[in-house]
Scaffold this active site. Structure first.
Site, PDB file in Angstrom:
ATOM      1  N   ASP A 175       1.165  -1.007   0.049  1.00  0.00           N
ATOM      2  CA  ASP A 175       0.274   0.143  -0.144  1.00  0.00           C
ATOM      3  C   ASP A 175       0.904   1.561   0.418  1.00  0.00           C
ATOM      4  OD1 ASP A 175      -1.793   2.360   0.538  1.00  0.00           O
ATOM      5  OD2 ASP A 175      -3.102   0.953   2.312  1.00  0.00           O
ATOM      6  N   TYR A 177     -12.675  15.418 -12.969  1.00  0.00           N
ATOM      7  CA  TYR A 177     -11.586  15.325 -12.467  1.00  0.00           C
ATOM      8  C   TYR A 177     -10.809  15.701 -11.345  1.00  0.00           C
ATOM      9  CZ  TYR A 177      -7.268  12.746 -13.604  1.00  0.00           C
ATOM     10  OH  TYR A 177      -6.292  11.960 -13.358  1.00  0.00           O
ATOM     11  N   LYS A 193      -2.546  15.126 -10.700  1.00  0.00           N
ATOM     12  CA  LYS A 193      -2.066  14.923 -11.227  1.00  0.00           C
ATOM     13  C   LYS A 193      -0.944  16.279 -11.744  1.00  0.00           C
ATOM     14  CE  LYS A 193      -2.964  10.602 -12.451  1.00  0.00           C
ATOM     15  NZ  LYS A 193      -1.924   9.247 -12.343  1.00  0.00           N
ATOM     16  N   ALA A 247     -10.386   2.131 -12.428  1.00  0.00           N
ATOM     17  CA  ALA A 247     -10.326   3.620 -11.934  1.00  0.00           C
ATOM     18  C   ALA A 247     -11.056   4.235 -13.307  1.00  0.00           C
ATOM     19  CB  ALA A 247      -9.169   3.738 -11.839  1.00  0.00           C
TER      20      ALA A 247
HETATM   21  P1  NAD Z   1      -6.279   0.566 -12.229  1.00  0.00           P
HETATM   22  O1  NAD Z   1      -8.032   0.278 -11.281  1.00  0.00           O
HETATM   23  O2  NAD Z   1      -6.752  -1.125 -12.954  1.00  0.00           O
HETATM   24  O3  NAD Z   1      -5.347   0.592 -11.714  1.00  0.00           O
HETATM   25  C1  NAD Z   1      -4.977   1.599 -10.535  1.00  0.00           C
HETATM   26  C2  NAD Z   1      -4.457   0.740  -9.857  1.00  0.00           C
HETATM   27  O4  NAD Z   1      -3.672   1.810  -8.390  1.00  0.00           O
HETATM   28  C3  NAD Z   1      -4.644  -0.405  -8.604  1.00  0.00           C
HETATM   29  O5  NAD Z   1      -3.703  -1.519  -9.151  1.00  0.00           O
HETATM   30  C4  NAD Z   1      -5.181  -0.229  -7.638  1.00  0.00           C
HETATM   31  O6  NAD Z   1      -5.017  -1.255  -6.606  1.00  0.00           O
HETATM   32  C5  NAD Z   1      -3.375   0.674  -7.268  1.00  0.00           C
HETATM   33  N1  NAD Z   1      -3.502   1.529  -5.689  1.00  0.00           N
HETATM   34  C6  NAD Z   1      -5.078   2.466  -5.598  1.00  0.00           C
HETATM   35  N2  NAD Z   1      -4.230   2.571  -4.255  1.00  0.00           N
HETATM   36  C7  NAD Z   1      -3.731   2.432  -3.829  1.00  0.00           C
HETATM   37  C8  NAD Z   1      -2.577   2.202  -2.514  1.00  0.00           C
HETATM   38  N3  NAD Z   1      -2.922   3.147  -1.676  1.00  0.00           N
HETATM   39  N4  NAD Z   1      -1.475   1.760  -2.009  1.00  0.00           N
HETATM   40  C9  NAD Z   1      -1.286   0.744  -3.805  1.00  0.00           C
HETATM   41  N5  NAD Z   1      -1.537   1.043  -4.536  1.00  0.00           N
HETATM   42  C10 NAD Z   1      -2.376   1.575  -4.616  1.00  0.00           C
HETATM   43  O7  NAD Z   1      -6.740   1.490 -13.588  1.00  0.00           O
HETATM   44  P2  NAD Z   1      -5.413   2.815 -14.206  1.00  0.00           P
HETATM   45  O8  NAD Z   1      -6.097   3.054 -15.422  1.00  0.00           O
HETATM   46  O9  NAD Z   1      -5.172   1.457 -14.835  1.00  0.00           O
HETATM   47  O10 NAD Z   1      -4.866   3.456 -13.295  1.00  0.00           O
HETATM   48  C11 NAD Z   1      -3.515   2.954 -13.179  1.00  0.00           C
HETATM   49  C12 NAD Z   1      -3.142   4.747 -13.518  1.00  0.00           C
HETATM   50  O11 NAD Z   1      -3.144   5.305 -15.254  1.00  0.00           O
HETATM   51  C13 NAD Z   1      -3.397   5.706 -12.156  1.00  0.00           C
HETATM   52  O12 NAD Z   1      -2.089   6.025 -12.238  1.00  0.00           O
HETATM   53  C14 NAD Z   1      -4.091   6.461 -13.639  1.00  0.00           C
HETATM   54  O13 NAD Z   1      -4.405   8.056 -12.830  1.00  0.00           O
HETATM   55  C15 NAD Z   1      -3.654   6.318 -14.438  1.00  0.00           C
HETATM   56  N6  NAD Z   1      -4.245   7.156 -15.968  1.00  0.00           N
HETATM   57  C16 NAD Z   1      -4.961   6.330 -15.913  1.00  0.00           C
HETATM   58  C17 NAD Z   1      -6.493   6.544 -17.571  1.00  0.00           C
HETATM   59  C18 NAD Z   1      -7.324   5.911 -17.712  1.00  0.00           C
HETATM   60  O14 NAD Z   1      -8.230   6.612 -18.665  1.00  0.00           O
HETATM   61  N7  NAD Z   1      -8.160   4.828 -17.140  1.00  0.00           N
HETATM   62  C19 NAD Z   1      -5.829   7.981 -18.198  1.00  0.00           C
HETATM   63  C20 NAD Z   1      -3.973   8.173 -17.760  1.00  0.00           C
HETATM   64  C21 NAD Z   1      -4.086   8.025 -16.687  1.00  0.00           C
HETATM   65  O1  0WE Z   2      -6.808   8.761 -12.759  1.00  0.00           O
HETATM   66  C1  0WE Z   2      -7.770   8.441 -13.136  1.00  0.00           C
HETATM   67  C2  0WE Z   2      -8.912   7.201 -12.853  1.00  0.00           C
HETATM   68  C3  0WE Z   2      -8.783   8.716 -11.354  1.00  0.00           C
HETATM   69  C4  0WE Z   2      -9.650   7.769 -10.125  1.00  0.00           C
HETATM   70  C5  0WE Z   2     -10.647   7.010  -9.944  1.00  0.00           C
HETATM   71  C6  0WE Z   2     -11.473   6.651  -9.477  1.00  0.00           C
HETATM   72  C7  0WE Z   2     -12.518   5.693  -9.025  1.00  0.00           C
HETATM   73  C8  0WE Z   2     -13.443   4.778  -8.391  1.00  0.00           C
HETATM   74  C9  0WE Z   2      -8.700   7.957  -8.588  1.00  0.00           C
HETATM   75  N1  0WE Z   2     -10.363   7.401  -7.371  1.00  0.00           N
HETATM   76  C10 0WE Z   2     -11.148   7.143  -7.575  1.00  0.00           C
HETATM   77  N2  0WE Z   2     -11.828   6.387  -6.980  1.00  0.00           N
HETATM   78  C11 0WE Z   2     -12.296   5.837  -6.511  1.00  0.00           C
HETATM   79  O2  0WE Z   2     -13.420   5.530  -6.181  1.00  0.00           O
HETATM   80  N3  0WE Z   2      -8.137   8.124 -14.616  1.00  0.00           N
HETATM   81  C12 0WE Z   2      -7.711   8.858 -15.612  1.00  0.00           C
HETATM   82  C13 0WE Z   2      -9.543   7.814 -15.427  1.00  0.00           C
HETATM   83  C14 0WE Z   2     -10.453   8.735 -15.070  1.00  0.00           C
HETATM   84  O3  0WE Z   2     -11.208   8.950 -14.022  1.00  0.00           O
HETATM   85  C15 0WE Z   2     -12.176  10.631 -14.333  1.00  0.00           C
HETATM   86  C16 0WE Z   2     -11.718  10.654 -15.696  1.00  0.00           C
HETATM   87  C17 0WE Z   2     -10.855   9.686 -16.064  1.00  0.00           C
HETATM   88  C18 0WE Z   2     -11.004  10.173 -17.851  1.00  0.00           C
HETATM   89  C19 0WE Z   2     -12.158  10.570 -13.273  1.00  0.00           C
HETATM   90  C20 0WE Z   2     -13.679  11.391 -13.621  1.00  0.00           C
HETATM   91  C21 0WE Z   2     -13.468  12.084 -14.964  1.00  0.00           C
HETATM   92  C22 0WE Z   2     -12.962  11.851 -15.809  1.00  0.00           C
END
Ligand code: NAD
Ligand code: 0WE
Length: 254
Positions: free
Chosen positions: A63, A154, A161, A194
């Protein structure tokens, strides 16, 4: 084989839709040795089979909001591998309520949580793993366009970020002295865990798809391939950068 025998620690696989899963897949295809973190027992059960699928060498709890767990992760990596070549930080978290209401309503605790897990954790990991990094090692983190421009809902994640991207620049100076590089990939929207339950995410996803120069969204494997390049010696002179992997969306004005 950009990453032949490189020892890569991957933080942030939750399931096979995770960006970190796409990165692991691309790393494996390029000859890397992999190890995976998990946060909590629920995620452990999902990460273990994924580790096996990729022929990973070990999994470990971490974590990233807990300094004790980070220190324990360093001990495990030291014991298993001695040194590390690549660290992937693909972790973010904010309270859901902070992504569903006006940014102005963000609480102190909500702000602290989002910035702690999503931004500070990168600095904590870099500092803790600093003694293990080989010369030429590379750190990668995942960011989003909402750091630079306002994306509806967001909210506090955009602020987190922005802090993460600035952290990459400052860390690049400290780590550069030992020839360790650090970069961020700014990925276009992806339907990961996420992103589920985010109000209007589907709308945002198709909005990007319709407007992006390439007329589509990115895949996790495409993000993984960019990550493999940045982690490799092919990118030996690239550090402190935010690289967009978003089908060109970020370049648009109107
Ligand atoms: P995901 O939910 O698959 O991955 C997020 C991960 O964060 C999970 O494995 C979760 O266990 C981990 N996590 C959360 N809290 C934690 C903690 N306290 N300690 C350790 N791990 C923790 O979703 P994803 O979309 O693959 O997200 C990965 C990264 O990509 C994030 O930084 C997210 O902001 C970024 N991102 C996502 C998108 C999108 O559209 N999905 C776009 C750009 C960037
Ligand atoms: O970085 C992210 C995801 C970030 C995220 C998402 C969640 C959903 C569930 C962080 N914390 C949480 N907590 C939860 O309980 N992205 C880039 C994906 C994302 O998330 C959004 C977006 C996009 C794109 C949230 C609002 C608007 C757009």
């Amino acid at each position: 084989m950009l990453l032949k025998d490189k020892k890569c620690l991957i933080f942030g696989v939750a399931n096979n839709k995770s960006i970190a899963y796409g990165i692991a897949s691309a790393f494996k295809a390029n000859g890397a040795k992999l190890a995976f973190s998990y946060a909590g027992d629920a995620i452990k059960k999902r990460v273990e089979p994924i580790c096996e699928e990729f022929g990973g060498e070990f999994t470990f709890p971490c974590d990233v909001s807990d300094d004790g767990q980070i220190a324990a992760a360093v001990d495990i990596a030291r014991e298993k591998w001695g040194t590390v070549d690549v660290l992937v930080h693909s972790v973010a978290f904010a309270a859901r309520e902070d992504l569903n209401r006006r940014f102005i309503e963000t609480s102190r605790d909500g702000f602290r949580l989002a910035l702690d897990v999503s931004a500070y954790s990168l600095t904590a990991l870099c500092h803790a793993f600093e003694p293990l990094f080989n010369p030429g090692a590379s750190v990668l983190t995942m960011t989003y366009y909402g750091a630079q421009k306002v994306i509806p809902n967001y909210n506090v994640m955009g602020v987190a970020k922005a802090a993460l991207e600035a952290s990459v620049r400052y860390l690049s100076v400290d780590l550069g002295k030992q020839n360790v590089r650090i970069n961020a990939i700014s990925a276009g929207p992806l339907k990961t865990l996420a992103a589920t339950g985010i109000s209007d995410f589907r709308h945002l996803y198709s909005f990007f798809e319709e407007r992006a120069p390439l007329g589509r969204n990115v895949t996790t494997l495409e993000v993984g391939n960019a990550a493999a390049f940045l982690a490799s010696d092919m990118a030996a002179a690239i550090t402190g950068e935010v690289m967009f992997v978003d089908c060109g969306y970020n370049n648009l004005g109107v």
